[in-house]
Design an enzyme around this catalytic site. Structure first.
Site, PDB file in Angstrom:
ATOM      1  CE  LYS A 196      -3.752   2.540   2.766  1.00  0.00           C
ATOM      2  NZ  LYS A 196      -4.515   2.366   3.856  1.00  0.00           N
ATOM      3  CE  LYS A 203      -6.364   2.097  -0.749  1.00  0.00           C
ATOM      4  NZ  LYS A 203      -6.976   2.265   0.672  1.00  0.00           N
TER       5      LYS A 203
HETATM    6 ZN   LIG Z   1      -5.790   3.505   7.844  1.00  0.00          ZN
END
Ligand SMILES: [Zn+2]
Length: 325
Positions: free
Chosen positions: A195, A248
């Site tokens: 992420k 992501k």
């Molecule tokens: Zn968070």
């Protein structure tokens, strides 16, 4: 031997031929629709930067879930908004909070839908960070215990899959241990493994009211410039017990999706995040792009890169277009 023996255009002459040799065939089967649960009843507030996306109370969440299931979308992921934020984000593991009540309502409605829950603290903490803060620092180890509590409360409410998005080190192991110790060894973990600290999350922060009140998330989310580090993050999460790994955002990180797909033999998910959605919506509203073609091309590209599971705010529109095709 090349031209005139080889003519690649032969296989592009008609839609029947193109469909016949198509390498990536998108369907609704791998789509996940993200939803925002808030406290109360009969509440449905549109997120201004995300047309068609709402903050909803559990009773409204169930109604939209009915529609999602009817469209053939197999899963939703729930994000929660608390009644009240505090230092540790204690509503994250409150059995009566909006996410837990929504899961319960979806279960009672007996919908044919996988329920995934986002596990994090940032929507619930007064400072908006994804972990416990002390002296301006986001502490790792005390945070993972709280994240495990949140995941357990989701499992107890009836979630099928828990999805930690905090990027603390060791949280997957902490959650796996906690779930197993409480008899939830069959609840899967989808980890937000790679992420990135991304500007593409802007509209989400309005939707989830999770903007950090000081500093930013660069001490735990990844530097957008790093690709090899993503493979290390994924490897660590798999060692800790992740069942599905996620990259992501999606569109600016297709190379990461591809590398993760090639290196690891587990299901790979990608999150087509809020700004990826809002940019398409804004341009479509101005009449600058063909929304349907753009969205289906984006979803095709993400799957072609290697993600078989795609979390996307376009899921309902895409399902309507795909079902009619
Ligand atoms: Zn968070």
């Amino acid at each position: 031997m090349t031209f005139p023996i080889h003519r690649p255009r032969r296989l592009r002459r008609s839609e029947a031929l193109r469909g016949f040799v198509r390498e990536t065939r998108i369907s609704t089967e791998g789509l996940v629709y993200p939803m925002f649960a808030c406290p109360g009843t009969k509440i449905r507030t549109e997120v201004s930067s995300m047309p068609g996306i709402y903050q909803q109370s559990p009773d409204q969440i169930v109604e939209e879930c009915r529609e999602v299931a009817d469209l053939g979308i197999p899963a939703v992921i729930l994000f929660g908004l608390p009644e009240k934020k505090d230092e540790t984000g204690s509503e994250a593991w409150d059995p009566n909070a909006a996410v837990q009540r929504s899961i319960d309502a979806i279960r009672k409605a007996k919908l044919n839908l996988l329920v995934i829950t986002d596990v994090c603290l940032c929507e619930y903490t007064s400072h908006g960070h994804c972990g416990v803060v002390q002296g301006g620092e986001v502490l790792n180890d005390p945070s993972i215990a709280l994240l495990a509590d949140a995941a357990l409360s989701h499992a107890r409410a009836g979630a099928d899959i828990v999805a930690p998005s905090d990027m603390m080190d060791g949280r997957v192991a902490a959650i796996r241990t906690k779930l197993d110790a409480n008899g939830f060894q069959d609840i899967a973990i989808l980890s937000y493994a790679a992420k990135y600290s991304s500007a593409f999350y802007g509209p989400f922060r309005e939707a989830a009211q999770s903007t950090p009140q000081f500093g930013d998330r660069r001490s735990y989310q990844m530097d957008p410039a790093n690709a090899r580090e993503a493979l290390r993050e994924v490897e660590l999460d798999l060692e800790e017990g992740a069942d599905i790994v996620m990259v992501k955002p999606a569109l600016p990180y297709l190379d990461i999706i591809r590398r993760v797909r090639e290196r690891f033999d587990v299901p790979v998910a990608a999150y087509n995040v809020s700004a990826e959605f809002s940019m398409v919506k804004a341009a479509a509203q101005k009449g600058w792009i063909d929304e349907q073609r753009i969205v289906l091309e984006i979803l095709t590209a993400i799957q072609r890169a290697g993600a078989s599971i795609v979390l996307t705010y376009h899921a309902k529109d895409a399902a309507r277009w795909l079902n009619h095709c």
